[in-house]
Scaffold this motif. Structure first.
Motif, PDB file in Angstrom:
ATOM      1  N   LEU A  62      16.284 -52.693   1.907  1.00  0.00           N
ATOM      2  CA  LEU A  62      16.554 -52.638   0.471  1.00  0.00           C
ATOM      3  C   LEU A  62      16.066 -51.330  -0.147  1.00  0.00           C
ATOM      4  O   LEU A  62      16.745 -50.740  -0.996  1.00  0.00           O
ATOM      5  N   SER A  63      14.877 -50.881   0.299  1.00  0.00           N
ATOM      6  CA  SER A  63      14.368 -49.618  -0.246  1.00  0.00           C
ATOM      7  C   SER A  63      15.261 -48.450   0.156  1.00  0.00           C
ATOM      8  O   SER A  63      15.518 -47.537  -0.643  1.00  0.00           O
ATOM      9  N   LEU A  68      19.298 -44.547  -1.297  1.00  0.00           N
ATOM     10  CA  LEU A  68      20.622 -43.951  -1.124  1.00  0.00           C
ATOM     11  C   LEU A  68      21.431 -44.040  -2.412  1.00  0.00           C
ATOM     12  O   LEU A  68      22.133 -43.082  -2.791  1.00  0.00           O
ATOM     13  N   SER A  69      21.323 -45.206  -3.092  1.00  0.00           N
ATOM     14  CA  SER A  69      22.056 -45.339  -4.355  1.00  0.00           C
ATOM     15  C   SER A  69      21.518 -44.370  -5.405  1.00  0.00           C
ATOM     16  O   SER A  69      22.285 -43.781  -6.183  1.00  0.00           O
ATOM     17  N   MET A  70      20.187 -44.171  -5.404  1.00  0.00           N
ATOM     18  CA  MET A  70      19.616 -43.221  -6.347  1.00  0.00           C
ATOM     19  C   MET A  70      20.013 -41.789  -5.993  1.00  0.00           C
ATOM     20  O   MET A  70      20.242 -40.956  -6.879  1.00  0.00           O
ATOM     21  N   LEU A  71      20.063 -41.513  -4.683  1.00  0.00           N
ATOM     22  CA  LEU A  71      20.481 -40.169  -4.271  1.00  0.00           C
ATOM     23  C   LEU A  71      21.920 -39.887  -4.679  1.00  0.00           C
ATOM     24  O   LEU A  71      22.288 -38.740  -4.967  1.00  0.00           O
ATOM     25  N   GLY A  77      20.060 -30.976  -7.045  1.00  0.00           N
ATOM     26  CA  GLY A  77      18.898 -30.127  -7.291  1.00  0.00           C
ATOM     27  C   GLY A  77      17.640 -30.904  -7.648  1.00  0.00           C
ATOM     28  O   GLY A  77      16.527 -30.360  -7.595  1.00  0.00           O
ATOM     29  N   GLN A  78      17.791 -32.192  -8.008  1.00  0.00           N
ATOM     30  CA  GLN A  78      16.650 -33.016  -8.407  1.00  0.00           C
ATOM     31  C   GLN A  78      16.231 -34.007  -7.327  1.00  0.00           C
ATOM     32  O   GLN A  78      15.397 -34.881  -7.580  1.00  0.00           O
ATOM     33  N   VAL A  79      16.804 -33.860  -6.118  1.00  0.00           N
ATOM     34  CA  VAL A  79      16.504 -34.829  -5.054  1.00  0.00           C
ATOM     35  C   VAL A  79      15.054 -34.710  -4.609  1.00  0.00           C
ATOM     36  O   VAL A  79      14.338 -35.708  -4.440  1.00  0.00           O
ATOM     37  N   GLU A  80      14.596 -33.473  -4.401  1.00  0.00           N
ATOM     38  CA  GLU A  80      13.207 -33.286  -3.943  1.00  0.00           C
ATOM     39  C   GLU A  80      12.209 -33.813  -4.987  1.00  0.00           C
ATOM     40  O   GLU A  80      11.210 -34.461  -4.641  1.00  0.00           O
TER      41      GLU A  80
END
Length: 298
Positions: A62-63, A68-71, A77-80
């Motif tokens: 689930l995490s 993945l859904s948040m990514l 540019g805000q992934v890190e």
């Protein structure tokens, strides 16, 4: 005879065999029950372990799906930055649980010592109270030994202290004539004060006596019987030394007489407690042989 003995021995041997077999069966059954309980316990532990593993895998899945859904939503540019925030939150949660576990463990380790400390405090308090009570009783029941005499060394020490105090706080220099004048002035003022105080006390006592006399006379007048019920000796009991009290008594008497002598049509609409005006010339009539204001009757 020999056959009967043989039958008895045979029956005893069979009974013994049955007992041995029953004991063997009982032990075998108990051992089998223990083995079954152990197997069930192992099976339950294995099931619990599998459930925990499945829960962890499900949580991890689930995490990962959430990440993945948040990514997918977050800008590349805000992934890190997003990953760093998630790691910080996870670290805070882990630290919180670990610190709570550590503090609970420390508290459980210190709990016996805390109980011992409280018990020691209670024992010390009770012991100190008991010792203080014993000392108090000892002081109460010890005989008085009198004052201790001052030794020469103690006298010298006290004299030195007095001299030091006088040296630190020197008095003002004054001649004998000035000191005598001040002494005489103080004596005169003190005498004047005591004389004035004695006069004030005497006047206060006189005022208190007059107040008490007036209150007594007023109570006597209030409790006086009616004129119809009065006897010839009772008027002598109500002779007053205060002019206001006598005037009030005469005013009440004249009011009562006027109310009685008035015609019935003038009494209409009046109540028992209403006051009636009495002329002043009627109040200024001589009061006969009443003792007024300290004067003697003629």
């Amino acid at each position: 005879m020999s056959l009967s003995i043989f039958h008895i021995l045979l029956s005893g041997h069979r009974i013994y065999e049955n007992c041995v077999y029953g004991t063997y069966c009982f032990h075998h059954r108990s051992k089998r029950a223990k083995i079954l309980l152990e197997l069930n316990r192992q099976k339950e532990e294995e099931d619990r372990r599998l459930q925990l593993q499945l829960q962890r895998q499900r949580a991890m899945r689930l995490s990962r799906e959430l990440r993945l859904s948040m990514l997918e939503i977050v800008h590349p540019g805000q992934v890190e930055k997003h990953n760093r925030e998630i790691e910080e939150k996870s670290a805070l949660i882990i630290q919180k649980h670990w610190r709570g576990y550590r503090e609970r463990k420390i508290f459980l380790q210190q709990k016996p010592s805390l109980v011992e400390y409280k018990a020691a405090v209670i024992l010390q308090r009770a012991t100190l109270k008991f010792l203080a009570k014993c000392r108090k009783k000892k002081k109460l029941y010890t005989p008085w030994q009198g004052f201790r005499e001052l030794t020469d060394a103690r006298r010298i020490e006290l004299k030195q202290q007095v001299d030091d105090y006088v040296r630190r706080h020197p008095g003002s220099q004054m001649s004998d004539v000035t000191s005598r004048e001040l002494h005489s002035q103080a004596q005169e003022r003190l005498q004047h004060y005591f004389m004035g105080r004695a006069l004030e006390d005497r006047a206060q006592l006189h005022r208190e006596a007059l107040k008490a006399q007036i209150s007594t006379n007023i109570e006597q007048l209030i409790k006086a019987p009616n004129l119809k019920e009065a006897e010839w000796k009772e008027p002598e009991l109500f002779l007053s030394r205060s002019r206001p009290v006598v005037a009030k008594a005469k005013q009440d008497h004249l009011t009562t007489l006027k109310h009685i002598q008035a015609p019935w049509w003038k009494k209409l609409g009046e109540e028992a407690g209403d006051e009636i005006d009495v002329p002043k010339d009627e109040l200024s009539v001589e009061l006969g042989t009443l003792f007024i204001g300290g004067t003697k009757p003629p």
